[in-house]
Scaffold this active site. Structure first.
Site, PDB file in Angstrom:
ATOM      1  N   THR A   1       0.830  -1.202   0.000  1.00 39.17           N
ATOM      2  CA  THR A   1       0.000   0.000   0.000  1.00 39.17           C
ATOM      3  C   THR A   1       0.863   1.249   0.000  1.00 39.17           C
ATOM      4  O   THR A   1       0.414   2.319  -0.418  1.00 39.17           O
ATOM      5  CB  THR A   1      -0.956  -0.015   1.199  1.00 39.17           C
ATOM      6  OG1 THR A   1      -1.699  -1.246   1.191  1.00 39.17           O
ATOM      7  CG2 THR A   1      -1.935   1.138   1.147  1.00 39.17           C
TER       8      THR A   1
ATOM      9  N   TYR B   1       3.674 -12.043   5.962  1.00 45.13           N
ATOM     10  CA  TYR B   1       2.548 -11.534   5.183  1.00 45.13           C
ATOM     11  C   TYR B   1       2.229 -12.554   4.105  1.00 45.13           C
ATOM     12  O   TYR B   1       2.969 -12.694   3.133  1.00 45.13           O
ATOM     13  CB  TYR B   1       2.907 -10.171   4.584  1.00 45.13           C
ATOM     14  CG  TYR B   1       1.788  -9.468   3.839  1.00 45.13           C
ATOM     15  CD1 TYR B   1       0.464  -9.890   3.919  1.00 45.13           C
ATOM     16  CD2 TYR B   1       2.073  -8.355   3.063  1.00 45.13           C
ATOM     17  CE1 TYR B   1      -0.541  -9.233   3.241  1.00 45.13           C
ATOM     18  CE2 TYR B   1       1.067  -7.683   2.380  1.00 45.13           C
ATOM     19  CZ  TYR B   1      -0.232  -8.117   2.474  1.00 45.13           C
ATOM     20  OH  TYR B   1      -1.238  -7.466   1.798  1.00 45.13           O
TER      21      TYR B   1
ATOM     22  N   LYS C   1       0.331 -11.609   9.049  1.00 47.65           N
ATOM     23  CA  LYS C   1      -0.715 -10.805   8.416  1.00 47.65           C
ATOM     24  C   LYS C   1      -1.353 -11.692   7.363  1.00 47.65           C
ATOM     25  O   LYS C   1      -0.742 -12.013   6.350  1.00 47.65           O
ATOM     26  CB  LYS C   1      -0.132  -9.539   7.787  1.00 47.65           C
ATOM     27  CG  LYS C   1      -1.164  -8.691   7.054  1.00 47.65           C
ATOM     28  CD  LYS C   1      -0.517  -7.512   6.338  1.00 47.65           C
ATOM     29  CE  LYS C   1      -1.559  -6.750   5.513  1.00 47.65           C
ATOM     30  NZ  LYS C   1      -0.942  -5.648   4.709  1.00 47.65           N
TER      31      LYS C   1
ATOM     32  N   VAL D   1      -4.334  -5.369  10.067  1.00 52.70           N
ATOM     33  CA  VAL D   1      -3.451  -4.468   9.337  1.00 52.70           C
ATOM     34  C   VAL D   1      -4.269  -4.056   8.120  1.00 52.70           C
ATOM     35  O   VAL D   1      -4.420  -4.810   7.170  1.00 52.70           O
ATOM     36  CB  VAL D   1      -2.132  -5.131   8.933  1.00 52.70           C
ATOM     37  CG1 VAL D   1      -1.271  -4.140   8.138  1.00 52.70           C
ATOM     38  CG2 VAL D   1      -1.376  -5.620  10.156  1.00 52.70           C
TER      39      VAL D   1
END
Length: 299
Positions: free
Chosen positions: A54, A142, A170, A210
């Site tokens: 992001t 992640y 995550k 998150v």
């Protein structure tokens, strides 16, 4: 000092995967990043992930990544966790970024599954272990096969949970069965990495999020988590349903595009995007206004 970390909530409960503000000519906007970080922490975030997807990490240089970590730490590092994204599809490069992030003062590392080169599970295990060995910081894995092509399988996650610095995952895999098994068999802490599944993941043991929509609805995410943890499942579900238009709206196209558009509508630092990402169209912005309004977000 950052907020107190506990084994149950090593990075707090509400984190936003922060965009990287750029100036009109596409340069890194460090004052804007500091202002946005302060706004997000004021809005209720326990932590921020910088240099994640992001944050347009594929198109920022290593020097820019270090500058961003230092700037955000200066702005909010005494009251929020600053987690640095250091994952790439090159283990040596990821190790370098991990050491750089530690030297810059980051409180933790986010390490995404190596993308594009499709390593086998043993390769994933060795990659994550090497990055965790490289710096003395807690690591959040992640797992996002939609971007990486390869999921981190349950048995691999169980093995990785034995590493003393790999403390969290995550999860953006959308596989509640795998997540359930990992949490049942290990002490690995789960954070939802897919906003639409925030509440379902909480229901099977995740401790927080998150989030991308955290740029806009951090207080609501906090209220949903607090309600669920406090036993008020009906209230948590009501908040989840109220946020559905926001969850849907931000991801009608690539999430960074519409998040930056939304921040621009709110007068917050965001700026343009770096190619290959492009600006939201007028039609997309019009739809975004409708979606956010339906979800209770004031513009």
């Amino acid at each position: 000092m950052a907020p107190t970390s506990t084994p149950q909530t090593p990075f707090g409960r509400v984190l936003t995967a922060m965009v990287t503000p750029f100036t009109a000519d596409g340069a890194l906007d460090l004052p804007g990043a500091q202002r946005l970080a302060s706004h997000l922490v004021d809005a209720g975030n326990d932590g921020l992930v910088v240099n994640g997807t992001t944050g347009e990490s594929p198109t920022t240089s290593d020097a820019e990544k270090e500058q961003l970590v230092r700037a955000v730490l200066e702005a909010v590092g005494d009251r929020a966790f600053v987690v640095a994204g250091v994952g790439t599809n090159d283990t040596r490069h990821s190790v370098e970024l991990a050491r750089q992030a530690q030297a810059a003062g980051a409180h933790g590392l986010l390490v995404v599954t190596p993308y594009y080169n499709k390593p086998p599970q043993e390769g994933l295990y060795r990659h994550f272990s090497a990055v965790a060995d490289a710096a003395e910081l807690p690591v959040m894995l992640y797992d996002i096969p939609g971007r990486s092509a390869v999921p981190v399988e349950t048995e691999t996650l169980v093995r990785l949970a034995e590493h003393p610095r790999i403390v969290a995952n995550k999860d953006a895999k959308g596989d509640l069965a795998s997540a359930s098994w990992v949490m049942a068999r290990t002490d690995m802490v789960y954070y939802s990495g897919e906003d639409m599944l925030n509440l379902p993941l909480l229901s099977i043991g995740a401790v927080g999020v998150v989030s991308v929509v955290g740029h806009l609805v951090s207080a609501e995410l906090r209220a949903m988590i607090d309600a669920y943890v406090g036993g008020d499942v009906a209230k948590a579900r009501e908040i989840h349903q109220r946020l559905l238009p926001v969850y849907t709206g931000i991801f009608r196209t690539q999430g960074v595009i519409l998040t930056k558009a939304a921040l621009g509508l709110q007068g917050l630092p965001a700026g343009p995007l770096r190619l290959p990402l492009i600006e939201a169209t007028k039609a997309q912005i019009a739809q975004l206004r409708q979606d956010l309004s339906a979800g209770g977000v004031e513009l």
